[in-house]
Design a protein around this motif. Structure first.
Motif, PDB file in Angstrom:
ATOM      1  N   THR A 135      29.838  81.363 -25.610  1.00  0.00           N
ATOM      2  CA  THR A 135      29.645  82.640 -24.948  1.00  0.00           C
ATOM      3  C   THR A 135      29.072  82.310 -23.583  1.00  0.00           C
ATOM      4  O   THR A 135      28.111  81.537 -23.485  1.00  0.00           O
ATOM      5  N   SER A 136      29.686  82.845 -22.538  1.00  0.00           N
ATOM      6  CA  SER A 136      29.252  82.548 -21.167  1.00  0.00           C
ATOM      7  C   SER A 136      28.909  83.819 -20.414  1.00  0.00           C
ATOM      8  O   SER A 136      29.514  84.871 -20.643  1.00  0.00           O
ATOM      9  N   TYR A 137      27.959  83.682 -19.522  1.00  0.00           N
ATOM     10  CA  TYR A 137      27.597  84.741 -18.591  1.00  0.00           C
ATOM     11  C   TYR A 137      28.305  84.442 -17.279  1.00  0.00           C
ATOM     12  O   TYR A 137      28.201  83.333 -16.750  1.00  0.00           O
ATOM     13  N   VAL A 138      29.046  85.408 -16.734  1.00  0.00           N
ATOM     14  CA  VAL A 138      29.773  85.230 -15.479  1.00  0.00           C
ATOM     15  C   VAL A 138      28.806  85.418 -14.321  1.00  0.00           C
ATOM     16  O   VAL A 138      28.149  86.455 -14.208  1.00  0.00           O
ATOM     17  N   VAL A 139      28.712  84.404 -13.473  1.00  0.00           N
ATOM     18  CA  VAL A 139      27.802  84.430 -12.330  1.00  0.00           C
ATOM     19  C   VAL A 139      28.598  84.783 -11.079  1.00  0.00           C
ATOM     20  O   VAL A 139      29.492  84.042 -10.676  1.00  0.00           O
ATOM     21  N   LYS A 140      28.282  85.911 -10.493  1.00  0.00           N
ATOM     22  CA  LYS A 140      28.954  86.357  -9.271  1.00  0.00           C
ATOM     23  C   LYS A 140      28.288  85.692  -8.061  1.00  0.00           C
ATOM     24  O   LYS A 140      27.144  85.252  -8.115  1.00  0.00           O
ATOM     25  N   GLU A 141      29.010  85.627  -6.965  1.00  0.00           N
ATOM     26  CA  GLU A 141      28.517  85.021  -5.726  1.00  0.00           C
ATOM     27  C   GLU A 141      27.184  85.644  -5.321  1.00  0.00           C
ATOM     28  O   GLU A 141      27.040  86.862  -5.295  1.00  0.00           O
ATOM     29  N   GLY A 142      26.185  84.808  -5.051  1.00  0.00           N
ATOM     30  CA  GLY A 142      24.883  85.264  -4.597  1.00  0.00           C
ATOM     31  C   GLY A 142      23.937  85.713  -5.696  1.00  0.00           C
ATOM     32  O   GLY A 142      22.770  85.967  -5.447  1.00  0.00           O
ATOM     33  N   GLU A 143      24.435  85.816  -6.919  1.00  0.00           N
ATOM     34  CA  GLU A 143      23.603  86.246  -8.044  1.00  0.00           C
ATOM     35  C   GLU A 143      22.732  85.079  -8.503  1.00  0.00           C
ATOM     36  O   GLU A 143      23.150  83.930  -8.465  1.00  0.00           O
ATOM     37  N   TRP A 144      21.521  85.375  -8.976  1.00  0.00           N
ATOM     38  CA  TRP A 144      20.654  84.310  -9.472  1.00  0.00           C
ATOM     39  C   TRP A 144      21.254  83.685 -10.706  1.00  0.00           C
ATOM     40  O   TRP A 144      21.790  84.354 -11.575  1.00  0.00           O
ATOM     41  N   SER A 145      21.173  82.389 -10.759  1.00  0.00           N
ATOM     42  CA  SER A 145      21.535  81.656 -11.978  1.00  0.00           C
ATOM     43  C   SER A 145      20.815  80.326 -11.927  1.00  0.00           C
ATOM     44  O   SER A 145      20.371  79.894 -10.863  1.00  0.00           O
ATOM     45  N   PRO A 146      20.689  79.641 -13.052  1.00  0.00           N
ATOM     46  CA  PRO A 146      20.087  78.314 -13.014  1.00  0.00           C
ATOM     47  C   PRO A 146      20.830  77.383 -12.062  1.00  0.00           C
ATOM     48  O   PRO A 146      20.221  76.584 -11.374  1.00  0.00           O
ATOM     49  N   VAL A 147      22.160  77.515 -11.982  1.00  0.00           N
ATOM     50  CA  VAL A 147      22.944  76.679 -11.077  1.00  0.00           C
ATOM     51  C   VAL A 147      22.600  77.007  -9.634  1.00  0.00           C
ATOM     52  O   VAL A 147      22.304  76.129  -8.831  1.00  0.00           O
ATOM     53  N   ASN A 148      22.624  78.308  -9.277  1.00  0.00           N
ATOM     54  CA  ASN A 148      22.322  78.713  -7.912  1.00  0.00           C
ATOM     55  C   ASN A 148      20.884  78.379  -7.542  1.00  0.00           C
ATOM     56  O   ASN A 148      20.617  77.945  -6.428  1.00  0.00           O
ATOM     57  N   SER A 149      19.927  78.597  -8.445  1.00  0.00           N
ATOM     58  CA  SER A 149      18.532  78.350  -8.119  1.00  0.00           C
ATOM     59  C   SER A 149      18.277  76.860  -7.918  1.00  0.00           C
ATOM     60  O   SER A 149      17.508  76.479  -7.041  1.00  0.00           O
TER      61      SER A 149
END
Length: 159
Positions: A135-149
């Motif tokens: 199950t995955s959460y879709v990360v939109k551009e600019g949204e906080w995520s562990p990857v983006n942070s």
């Protein structure tokens, strides 16, 4: 909608990008056979580096393949990164060195924020050898995520 050949190229690129995160030795044998939106077929030969001490496909490698291959299938629907919320892997029968395995990864349900995907691993005779899903959460551009942070923290530490 992409043509089949275009979708194969997309799947191959996503698989290659995924392998740049340090998992390349485990993903390197995997090849895209065919692809369409939400479904990708793969094949790979089980190499020595994929085995556990008993000579079977390592459970951690199976989990890595479940995560990666279902992620590729999901990406054919959304060109956004996903963050795994849940992952499961199940062995039905041991997978041994030298076997050719065929995997079909499918995005079973894709909502605006959550994707459910699964993959089935079969031998050359079509026998189910293992399966799993995520199950995955879709990360939109600019949204906080562990990857983006993490990326943002790395960029800030360079200042």
């Amino acid at each position: 909608m992409c043509e089949s050949n275009d979708m194969v190229k997309v799947a191959e690129q996503v698989l290659q990008l995924s392998s740049r995160t340090g998992i390349e030795p485990f993903v390197e044998p995997v090849k895209v056979v065919s692809a369409e939106a939400g479904k990708v077929n793969f094949k790979f030969k089980v190499t020595q580096k994929l085995l556990n001490i008993q000579g079977s496909l390592h459970g951690g490698v199976l989990s890595l393949l479940v995560d990666t291959l279902t992620g590729v299938a999901a990406f054919t629907l959304f060109s956004h990164r996903g963050v795994t919320l849940n992952l499961n892997a199940n062995f039905v029968r041991g997978i041994k060195h030298g076997e050719t395995i065929y995997a079909t990864a499918v995005a079973v349900r894709a909502g605006k924020k959550i994707i459910f995907a699964e993959v089935h691993f079969r031998d050359a005779d079509g026998n189910l050898r293992a399966y799993g899903g995520q199950t995955s959460y879709v990360v939109k551009e600019g949204e906080w995520s562990p990857v983006n942070s993490t990326t943002q923290l790395n960029e800030q530490s360079k200042l």
